[in-house]
Structures are given as structure tokens and as C-alpha cells.
Scaffold this motif. Structure first.
Motif, PDB file in Angstrom:
ATOM      1  N   PHE A  47      -2.375  11.120   2.202  1.00 41.33           N
ATOM      2  CA  PHE A  47      -2.027   9.952   3.072  1.00 41.33           C
ATOM      3  C   PHE A  47      -2.630  10.391   4.625  1.00 41.33           C
ATOM      4  CE2 PHE A  47      -0.346   6.223   4.964  1.00 41.33           C
ATOM      5  CZ  PHE A  47      -0.006   6.805   6.258  1.00 41.33           C
ATOM      6  N   VAL A  48      -3.374   9.479   5.031  1.00 45.83           N
ATOM      7  CA  VAL A  48      -3.748   9.692   6.480  1.00 45.83           C
ATOM      8  C   VAL A  48      -3.323   8.605   7.428  1.00 45.83           C
ATOM      9  CG1 VAL A  48      -5.948   9.325   8.134  1.00 45.83           C
ATOM     10  CG2 VAL A  48      -6.242  10.401   5.747  1.00 45.83           C
ATOM     11  N   ALA A  49      -3.285   7.438   7.247  1.00 48.55           N
ATOM     12  CA  ALA A  49      -2.819   6.319   7.901  1.00 48.55           C
ATOM     13  C   ALA A  49      -2.373   4.763   6.852  1.00 48.55           C
ATOM     14  CB  ALA A  49      -3.986   5.948   9.003  1.00 48.55           C
ATOM     15  N   GLY A  50      -1.603   4.253   7.454  1.00 48.79           N
ATOM     16  CA  GLY A  50      -1.283   2.938   6.637  1.00 48.79           C
ATOM     17  C   GLY A  50      -0.939   1.711   7.616  1.00 48.79           C
ATOM     18  N   ILE A  51      -0.902   0.532   7.107  1.00 47.43           N
ATOM     19  CA  ILE A  51      -0.788  -0.523   8.109  1.00 47.43           C
ATOM     20  C   ILE A  51      -0.217  -1.585   7.153  1.00 47.43           C
ATOM     21  CG2 ILE A  51      -3.107  -1.791   7.408  1.00 47.43           C
ATOM     22  CD1 ILE A  51      -3.064  -2.416  10.562  1.00 47.43           C
ATOM     23  N   ASN A  52       0.740  -2.213   7.608  1.00 44.47           N
ATOM     24  CA  ASN A  52       1.726  -3.431   6.759  1.00 44.47           C
ATOM     25  C   ASN A  52       0.714  -4.573   6.946  1.00 44.47           C
ATOM     26  OD1 ASN A  52       1.725  -4.313   9.477  1.00 44.47           O
ATOM     27  ND2 ASN A  52       3.812  -5.130   9.224  1.00 44.47           N
ATOM     28  N   TRP A  53       1.085  -5.746   6.039  1.00 41.05           N
ATOM     29  CA  TRP A  53       0.321  -6.812   5.761  1.00 41.05           C
ATOM     30  C   TRP A  53      -0.192  -7.626   7.092  1.00 41.05           C
ATOM     31  CZ3 TRP A  53       1.273 -11.871   7.217  1.00 41.05           C
ATOM     32  CH2 TRP A  53       2.773 -12.193   7.570  1.00 41.05           C
ATOM     33  N   SER A  54       0.705  -7.684   8.111  1.00 40.29           N
ATOM     34  CA  SER A  54       0.260  -8.474   9.356  1.00 40.29           C
ATOM     35  C   SER A  54      -0.474  -7.514  10.418  1.00 40.29           C
ATOM     36  CB  SER A  54       1.479  -9.007   9.982  1.00 40.29           C
ATOM     37  OG  SER A  54       2.182  -7.830  10.439  1.00 40.29           O
ATOM     38  N   GLY A  55      -0.262  -6.368  10.121  1.00 41.85           N
ATOM     39  CA  GLY A  55      -1.088  -5.497  11.329  1.00 41.85           C
ATOM     40  C   GLY A  55       0.010  -5.054  12.231  1.00 41.85           C
ATOM     41  N   SER A  56       1.280  -5.501  12.496  1.00 47.41           N
ATOM     42  CA  SER A  56       2.081  -5.238  13.080  1.00 47.41           C
ATOM     43  C   SER A  56       2.638  -3.722  13.595  1.00 47.41           C
ATOM     44  CB  SER A  56       3.258  -6.373  13.375  1.00 47.41           C
ATOM     45  OG  SER A  56       3.937  -6.317  12.070  1.00 47.41           O
ATOM     46  N   ASP A  62       0.890  13.225  10.502  1.00 50.45           N
ATOM     47  CA  ASP A  62       0.984  14.110  11.654  1.00 50.45           C
ATOM     48  C   ASP A  62      -0.187  14.926  12.095  1.00 50.45           C
ATOM     49  OD1 ASP A  62       4.306  15.438  11.002  1.00 50.45           O
ATOM     50  OD2 ASP A  62       3.744  13.439  12.142  1.00 50.45           O
ATOM     51  N   SER A  63      -1.056  14.888  11.077  1.00 50.03           N
ATOM     52  CA  SER A  63      -2.388  15.737  11.340  1.00 50.03           C
ATOM     53  C   SER A  63      -3.373  14.860  11.989  1.00 50.03           C
ATOM     54  CB  SER A  63      -2.964  16.261  10.267  1.00 50.03           C
ATOM     55  OG  SER A  63      -3.234  15.156   9.091  1.00 50.03           O
ATOM     56  N   VAL A  64      -3.140  13.488  12.008  1.00 52.61           N
ATOM     57  CA  VAL A  64      -4.137  12.666  12.888  1.00 52.61           C
ATOM     58  C   VAL A  64      -3.759  11.777  13.919  1.00 52.61           C
ATOM     59  CG1 VAL A  64      -5.644  12.537  10.478  1.00 52.61           C
ATOM     60  CG2 VAL A  64      -3.788  10.709  11.182  1.00 52.61           C
ATOM     61  N   LYS A  65      -2.302  12.021  14.040  1.00 47.86           N
ATOM     62  CA  LYS A  65      -1.370  11.194  15.005  1.00 47.86           C
ATOM     63  C   LYS A  65      -2.051  11.327  16.271  1.00 47.86           C
ATOM     64  CE  LYS A  65       2.740  10.460  13.971  1.00 47.86           C
ATOM     65  NZ  LYS A  65       4.025  10.626  13.577  1.00 47.86           N
ATOM     66  N   GLY A  66      -2.328  10.061  17.136  1.00 47.60           N
ATOM     67  CA  GLY A  66      -2.847  10.381  18.299  1.00 47.60           C
ATOM     68  C   GLY A  66      -4.610  10.451  18.445  1.00 47.60           C
ATOM     69  N   ARG A  67      -5.041  10.652  17.216  1.00 44.62           N
ATOM     70  CA  ARG A  67      -6.365  10.781  17.133  1.00 44.62           C
ATOM     71  C   ARG A  67      -6.885   9.658  16.489  1.00 44.62           C
ATOM     72  NH1 ARG A  67      -8.977  14.843  14.691  1.00 44.62           N
ATOM     73  NH2 ARG A  67      -7.157  15.074  13.248  1.00 44.62           N
ATOM     74  N   CYS A  68      -6.123   8.905  15.692  1.00 49.52           N
ATOM     75  CA  CYS A  68      -6.828   7.950  14.755  1.00 49.52           C
ATOM     76  C   CYS A  68      -6.057   6.573  14.835  1.00 49.52           C
ATOM     77  CB  CYS A  68      -6.640   8.317  13.120  1.00 49.52           C
ATOM     78  SG  CYS A  68      -7.616   9.777  12.579  1.00 49.52           S
ATOM     79  N   THR A  69      -6.783   5.517  14.639  1.00 47.40           N
ATOM     80  CA  THR A  69      -6.012   4.227  14.834  1.00 47.40           C
ATOM     81  C   THR A  69      -6.435   3.416  13.450  1.00 47.40           C
ATOM     82  OG1 THR A  69      -6.114   4.366  17.179  1.00 47.40           O
ATOM     83  CG2 THR A  69      -5.691   2.132  16.220  1.00 47.40           C
ATOM     84  N   ILE A  70      -5.576   2.877  12.887  1.00 46.07           N
ATOM     85  CA  ILE A  70      -5.826   2.047  11.673  1.00 46.07           C
ATOM     86  C   ILE A  70      -5.684   0.485  12.162  1.00 46.07           C
ATOM     87  CG2 ILE A  70      -3.384   2.076  11.126  1.00 46.07           C
ATOM     88  CD1 ILE A  70      -4.521   1.884   7.961  1.00 46.07           C
ATOM     89  N   SER A  71      -6.493  -0.344  11.897  1.00 48.80           N
ATOM     90  CA  SER A  71      -6.214  -1.795  12.154  1.00 48.80           C
ATOM     91  C   SER A  71      -6.761  -2.606  10.898  1.00 48.80           C
ATOM     92  CB  SER A  71      -7.064  -2.211  13.523  1.00 48.80           C
ATOM     93  OG  SER A  71      -8.371  -1.751  13.359  1.00 48.80           O
ATOM     94  N   ARG A  72      -6.380  -3.942  10.983  1.00 51.13           N
ATOM     95  CA  ARG A  72      -6.990  -4.655   9.979  1.00 51.13           C
ATOM     96  C   ARG A  72      -7.297  -6.233  10.543  1.00 51.13           C
ATOM     97  NH1 ARG A  72      -2.551  -5.093   5.730  1.00 51.13           N
ATOM     98  NH2 ARG A  72      -3.922  -6.597   4.650  1.00 51.13           N
ATOM     99  N   ASP A  73      -8.225  -6.680  10.014  1.00 52.22           N
ATOM    100  CA  ASP A  73      -8.707  -8.297  10.400  1.00 52.22           C
ATOM    101  C   ASP A  73      -8.667  -8.906   8.869  1.00 52.22           C
ATOM    102  OD1 ASP A  73      -9.887 -10.651  10.866  1.00 52.22           O
ATOM    103  OD2 ASP A  73     -11.446  -9.745  12.168  1.00 52.22           O
ATOM    104  N   ASN A  74      -7.644  -9.735   8.896  1.00 53.59           N
ATOM    105  CA  ASN A  74      -7.240 -10.618   7.789  1.00 53.59           C
ATOM    106  C   ASN A  74      -8.163 -11.545   7.341  1.00 53.59           C
ATOM    107  OD1 ASN A  74      -5.085  -8.771   6.918  1.00 53.59           O
ATOM    108  ND2 ASN A  74      -3.617  -9.961   7.667  1.00 53.59           N
TER     109      ASN A  74
END
Length: 121
Positions: A47-56, A62-74
């Protein structure tokens, strides 16, 4: 059925950045939690990153925290992974996943084909 297609991988120098995209089609995209996983040679998929259905709400290894950002455009049926300050240990095939479990971070049933990220030191 959900079809997922990743893009944005490539070769980058250590310290550089990449933005991965995952375009979804099929069933209602906004109904799914979405995750990014990766698999390096000789290692298990993780696992690297995850996001809930709304993006909230977002979640990171831990290995990517602070360096990666997950986002979504529904509206565009797309999830993104912005990766900064890349390290050689980030080299892997990155997979998009639909329906991953927020609680135990296990993957859902739908996978993309993967996109290769190679970080040169």
C-alpha cells in the motif's frame, strides 16, 4: 466492473517529482475508495496511499508520508498521486486500485495495468 488505466510513470532523478494519474470507467467511480499500491522487483505489492469516496480523507504509508499526495476528481473519474522528493527506493510498478479497504489497507478487486516509476540515484 471498473476499468482503471494508469499513466504518468517514467524515469526521474532522485529528488525529482512525478504525478501519476488513474482514469476510471465503468461503474460509478465516486462510490469507491481508491488506492495506490506499488511493487518493486522481488518484493510484495504494498500500500502507498488511499483516499475515501469524497476525497475528504487521505491515508499514506509511512514510507511516503510527507512526500506524496493523493487526490481525486470525481467529475473526471480520475485519481492522482503526486510524488515529490523521490528516492531510489520508490522505484516500482505503481498500481491503481478501486475499492481498497481503509481499515486494513487490503486492496479491492479492481486493478489497473500498472505504470513503471524508476528513480535514478
Amino acid at each position: 466492473q471498473v476499468q482503471l488505466v494508469e499513466s504518468g510513470g517514467g524515469l526521474v532523478q532522485a529528488g525529482g517529482s512525478l504525478r501519476l494519474s488513474c482514469a476510471a470507467s465503468g461503474r460509478t467511480f465516486s462510490g469507491y475508495t481508491m488506492g495506490w499500491f506499488r511493487q518493486a522487483p522481488g518484493k510484495e505489492r504494498e500500500f502507498v496511499a488511499g483516499i475515501n469516496w469524497s476525497g475528504s480523507r487521505t491515508y499514506y504509508a509511512d514510507s511516503v508520508k510527507g512526500r506524496c499526495t493523493i487526490s481525486r476528481d470525481n467529475a473526471k473519474n480520475t485519481v492522482y498521486l503526486q510524488m515529490n522528493s523521490l528516492k531510489s527506493e520508490d522505484t516500482a510498478v505503481y498500481y491503481c486500485n478501486a475499492g481498497y479497504n481503509i481499515g486494513d489497507r487490503s486492496p479491492g478487486r479492481y486493478w489497473g495495468q500498472g505504470t513503471q516509476v524508476t528513480v535514478s540515484s
